[in-house]
Design an enzyme around this catalytic site. Structure first.
Site, PDB file in Angstrom:
ATOM      1  N   GLY A 174      -2.403   1.198  12.267  1.00 45.55           N
ATOM      2  CA  GLY A 174      -1.602   1.971  13.211  1.00 45.55           C
ATOM      3  C   GLY A 174      -1.692   1.452  14.640  1.00 45.55           C
ATOM      4  O   GLY A 174      -2.028   0.293  14.883  1.00 45.55           O
ATOM      5  N   ASN A 186      -3.811  -7.303   7.986  1.00 44.57           N
ATOM      6  CA  ASN A 186      -4.313  -6.191   7.171  1.00 44.57           C
ATOM      7  C   ASN A 186      -5.086  -5.220   8.089  1.00 44.57           C
ATOM      8  O   ASN A 186      -5.086  -5.382   9.313  1.00 44.57           O
ATOM      9  CB  ASN A 186      -5.218  -6.747   6.062  1.00 44.57           C
ATOM     10  N   GLY A 202       0.809  -1.210   0.000  1.00 41.26           N
ATOM     11  CA  GLY A 202       0.000   0.000   0.000  1.00 41.26           C
ATOM     12  C   GLY A 202       0.841   1.259   0.000  1.00 41.26           C
ATOM     13  O   GLY A 202       0.433   2.280  -0.538  1.00 41.26           O
ATOM     14  N   ASN A 228       2.296  -7.705  -3.835  1.00 41.38           N
ATOM     15  CA  ASN A 228       1.008  -8.041  -3.241  1.00 41.38           C
ATOM     16  C   ASN A 228      -0.038  -7.996  -4.353  1.00 41.38           C
ATOM     17  O   ASN A 228      -0.170  -6.994  -5.054  1.00 41.38           O
ATOM     18  CB  ASN A 228       0.707  -7.004  -2.148  1.00 41.38           C
ATOM     19  N   ASN A 237      -8.513   3.851   6.016  1.00 39.71           N
ATOM     20  CA  ASN A 237      -8.568   4.020   4.561  1.00 39.71           C
ATOM     21  C   ASN A 237      -9.630   3.111   3.969  1.00 39.71           C
ATOM     22  O   ASN A 237      -9.915   2.036   4.482  1.00 39.71           O
ATOM     23  CB  ASN A 237      -7.199   3.784   3.922  1.00 39.71           C
ATOM     24  N   LYS A 245      -2.056 -12.893   2.940  1.00 39.68           N
ATOM     25  CA  LYS A 245      -2.215 -11.811   3.924  1.00 39.68           C
ATOM     26  C   LYS A 245      -3.590 -11.911   4.573  1.00 39.68           C
ATOM     27  O   LYS A 245      -4.604 -11.973   3.872  1.00 39.68           O
ATOM     28  CB  LYS A 245      -2.035 -10.448   3.250  1.00 39.68           C
ATOM     29  N   GLY A 256       0.771  -1.431  13.538  1.00 38.94           N
ATOM     30  CA  GLY A 256       1.155  -0.568  14.644  1.00 38.94           C
ATOM     31  C   GLY A 256       2.612  -0.655  15.052  1.00 38.94           C
ATOM     32  O   GLY A 256       2.926  -0.527  16.228  1.00 38.94           O
ATOM     33  N   SER A 300      -8.255  -7.341   2.359  1.00 37.99           N
ATOM     34  CA  SER A 300      -8.611  -5.922   2.367  1.00 37.99           C
ATOM     35  C   SER A 300     -10.114  -5.790   2.574  1.00 37.99           C
ATOM     36  O   SER A 300     -10.901  -6.436   1.880  1.00 37.99           O
ATOM     37  CB  SER A 300      -8.224  -5.260   1.049  1.00 37.99           C
ATOM     38  N   ASN A 354     -11.854  -3.311   1.779  1.00 41.41           N
ATOM     39  CA  ASN A 354     -12.372  -2.248   0.908  1.00 41.41           C
ATOM     40  C   ASN A 354     -12.740  -2.688  -0.506  1.00 41.41           C
ATOM     41  O   ASN A 354     -13.106  -1.862  -1.325  1.00 41.41           O
ATOM     42  CB  ASN A 354     -11.354  -1.104   0.847  1.00 41.41           C
ATOM     43  N   THR A 355     -12.625  -3.977  -0.784  1.00 37.41           N
ATOM     44  CA  THR A 355     -13.101  -4.516  -2.064  1.00 37.41           C
ATOM     45  C   THR A 355     -14.201  -5.500  -1.710  1.00 37.41           C
ATOM     46  O   THR A 355     -13.968  -6.442  -0.940  1.00 37.41           O
ATOM     47  CB  THR A 355     -11.963  -5.241  -2.812  1.00 37.41           C
ATOM     48  N   PHE A 392      -7.988  -0.448  -3.657  1.00 35.24           N
ATOM     49  CA  PHE A 392      -6.956  -0.821  -4.652  1.00 35.24           C
ATOM     50  C   PHE A 392      -6.866   0.095  -5.873  1.00 35.24           C
ATOM     51  O   PHE A 392      -6.872  -0.394  -7.012  1.00 35.24           O
ATOM     52  CB  PHE A 392      -7.163  -2.243  -5.193  1.00 35.24           C
TER      53      PHE A 392
HETATM   54  C1  LIG Z   1      -3.501   4.028   3.206  1.00 35.37           C
HETATM   55  C2  LIG Z   1      -3.264   2.538   3.306  1.00 35.37           C
HETATM   56  C3  LIG Z   1      -3.272   1.758   2.149  1.00 35.37           C
HETATM   57  C4  LIG Z   1      -3.074   0.374   2.233  1.00 35.37           C
HETATM   58  N1  LIG Z   1      -3.075  -0.371   1.084  1.00 35.37           N
HETATM   59  C5  LIG Z   1      -2.870  -1.712   1.172  1.00 35.37           C
HETATM   60  C6  LIG Z   1      -2.840  -2.505   0.006  1.00 35.37           C
HETATM   61  O1  LIG Z   1      -2.944  -2.019  -1.124  1.00 35.37           O
HETATM   62  N2  LIG Z   1      -2.679  -3.850   0.143  1.00 35.37           N
HETATM   63  C7  LIG Z   1      -2.520  -4.439   1.376  1.00 35.37           C
HETATM   64  O2  LIG Z   1      -2.358  -5.660   1.449  1.00 35.37           O
HETATM   65  N3  LIG Z   1      -2.516  -3.696   2.501  1.00 35.37           N
HETATM   66  C8  LIG Z   1      -2.672  -2.370   2.422  1.00 35.37           C
HETATM   67  N4  LIG Z   1      -2.666  -1.619   3.563  1.00 35.37           N
HETATM   68  C9  LIG Z   1      -2.498  -2.297   4.871  1.00 35.37           C
HETATM   69  C10 LIG Z   1      -1.048  -2.260   5.330  1.00 35.37           C
HETATM   70  O3  LIG Z   1      -0.193  -2.946   4.446  1.00 35.37           O
HETATM   71  C11 LIG Z   1      -0.933  -2.891   6.740  1.00 35.37           C
HETATM   72  O4  LIG Z   1      -1.295  -4.248   6.652  1.00 35.37           O
HETATM   73  C12 LIG Z   1      -1.816  -2.206   7.767  1.00 35.37           C
HETATM   74  O5  LIG Z   1      -1.894  -0.822   7.517  1.00 35.37           O
HETATM   75  C13 LIG Z   1      -1.288  -2.403   9.186  1.00 35.37           C
HETATM   76  O6  LIG Z   1       0.019  -1.897   9.317  1.00 35.37           O
HETATM   77  P1  LIG Z   1       0.340  -0.432   9.935  1.00 35.37           P
HETATM   78  O7  LIG Z   1      -0.356  -0.370  11.247  1.00 35.37           O
HETATM   79  O8  LIG Z   1       1.830  -0.401  10.028  1.00 35.37           O
HETATM   80  O9  LIG Z   1      -0.193   0.559   8.972  1.00 35.37           O
HETATM   81  C14 LIG Z   1      -2.851  -0.233   3.501  1.00 35.37           C
HETATM   82  C15 LIG Z   1      -2.821   0.556   4.648  1.00 35.37           C
HETATM   83  C16 LIG Z   1      -3.011   1.932   4.570  1.00 35.37           C
HETATM   84  C17 LIG Z   1      -2.975   2.755   5.829  1.00 35.37           C
END
Ligand SMILES: Cc1cc2nc3c(=O)[nH]c(=O)nc-3n(C[C@H](O)[C@H](O)[C@H](O)COP(=O)(O)O)c2cc1C
Length: 363
Positions: free
Chosen positions: A276, A255, A70, A147, A118, A226, A305, A183, A185-186, A122
């Site tokens: 986060g 995720n 992402g 990914n 978010n 994932k 996080g 995800s 969101n799909t 995708f």
């Molecule tokens: C803005 C945004 C976009 C993301 N896009 C993807 C993505 O395209 N594919 C995916 O597998 N995870 C995506 N993630 C999830 C991150 O890879 C990660 O699994 C998740 O944010 C938890 O980690 P973090 O707390 O370090 O952000 C996205 C996260 C954020 C915040």
């Protein structure tokens, strides 16, 4: 507080989060075209120590702190991410065809919670464009993963065709692939984590990997799945059973979450996946749970996080082989990977361990 948090973050916070992310990516794509700039960044930001290096499935990782999917969906900046010291980089999610994703606004920052929500869905430029960008992008010591996902317009019943198409387009250009079935969101995507659906998908992907490896005369590349942080233990057991049965070699956990119990008042009303700080405990618990179910050589990537060395260490101790970050990078800036690695070396010394591989499972 570093320069990034004092100067850059307040400026970036004035922009829509997605606009500022796009600007940052454009800047780093420009920087990485200049070898001198890259060398200067690597000198300033990256931290190397051989005690952090490890091998898995023939891949050499110089450290266990990677960049999560992402951050660089379209493969614009893997060389920059390498220069800031990432131990590995996962680009994507990519889908076979370019797509716009959900309507904006669709990314929200919650600085008080050190969180983001978010609902991007995708947006990406598709496999053909990513393939062009990834030519020559791999760097020694920094494995590159892709990914993969499905287009929103592809019916769930035909999802496997999309994932296979991603492999076909990108197989020679990556070191490993991550199957994104988590995800939120799909529409319907997370249902692909169910036992039958995942078994069918994994079977198609593993057999396609075998064919592609044979055609190219190269060893088969690892496939990871994932997972969502919102699965019940029984659902997680199903995922693990399918992975072990079908030849999936690792899991990326986790995720983003749609669990309302993780939300603050500020994020409660925002539709989309939470990332986060509030996700960290769930990520650690998930990794700990998974580690009990899988053999030692099964690769676990802990994500959720990670902001500092203590967070990374907690995931490694719970059983992760490596960690990744997205939200922590946004709030702490590009120097954070180096400082986490420095902190991990200190923890290794305090624990009397000689290498990062010995940290796993010591919780
Ligand atoms: C803005 C945004 C976009 C993301 N896009 C993807 C993505 O395209 N594919 C995916 O597998 N995870 C995506 N993630 C999830 C991150 O890879 C990660 O699994 C998740 O944010 C938890 O980690 P973090 O707390 O370090 O952000 C996205 C996260 C954020 C915040």
């Amino acid at each position: 507080m570093g320069l990034y948090q004092r100067v850059a973050l307040p400026l970036l916070n004035r922009l829509d989060p997605e606009t500022s992310h796009g600007l940052t990516l454009r800047l780093l794509a420009t920087l990485q075209r200049t070898p001198l700039a890259l060398a200067a960044i690597a000198w300033a930001a990256s931290f190397q120590d051989e005690r952090l290096a490890f091998e898995w499935r023939g891949l050499s990782f110089r450290n266990p702190v990677g960049v999560a999917a992402g951050v660089d969906k379209n493969g614009r900046g893997p060389r920059f991410l390498n220069a800031i010291g990432a131990g590995f980089v996962e680009v994507g999610t990519v889908t076979p065809l370019p797509q716009a994703g959900n309507p904006r606004p669709r990314v929200f920052r919650l600085p008080e919670d050190e969180a983001m929500v978010n609902r991007l869905g995708f947006p990406n430029e598709g496999t053909a464009r990513l393939a062009q960008r990834l030519k020559g992008a791999r760097r020694p010591g920094t494995p590159l993963g892709v990914n993969i996902g499905k287009n929103a317009s592809t019916p769930l019943d035909n999802a496997a065709e999309d994932y296979v198409a991603c492999l076909d387009a990108l197989y020679p250009l990556a070191d490993f692939f991550v199957v994104n079935v988590s995800s939120p969101n799909t529409e319907g995507l997370t249902s692909l984590q169910g036992r039958e659906a995942l078994a069918g998908l994994a079977e198609s992907l593993v057999s396609r990997c075998r064919e592609l490896a044979e055609n190219d005369g190269m060893p088969i590349k690892p496939l990871l799945v994932k997972v969502s942080p919102d699965l019940s233990p029984a659902e997680m057991d199903d995922v693990v059973g399918v992975c072990l049965g079908q030849g999936i070699e690792g899991i990326v956990a986790v995720n983003t979450s749609i669990d309302s119990t993780l939300r603050s008042v500020a994020s409660a009303q925002l539709r989309g996946g939470l990332s986060g700080r509030p996700l960290h405990r769930r990520a650690v618990e998930t990794i700990g749970y998974l580690r009990q179910l899988v053999p030692d050589d099964f690769f676990l990537v802990g994500v959720g996080g990670v902001f500092d060395a203590g967070d990374a260490w907690a995931l490694l101790q719970a059983g992760a082989n490596a960690v990744q970050m997205y939200t922590g990078l946004v709030y702490r800036g590009p120097g954070v990977i180096g400082s986490i690695n420095r902190g991990l070396v200190e923890r290794l010394e305090q624990a009397g361990l000689t290498g990062i591989a010995d940290a796993a499972g010591r919780a």
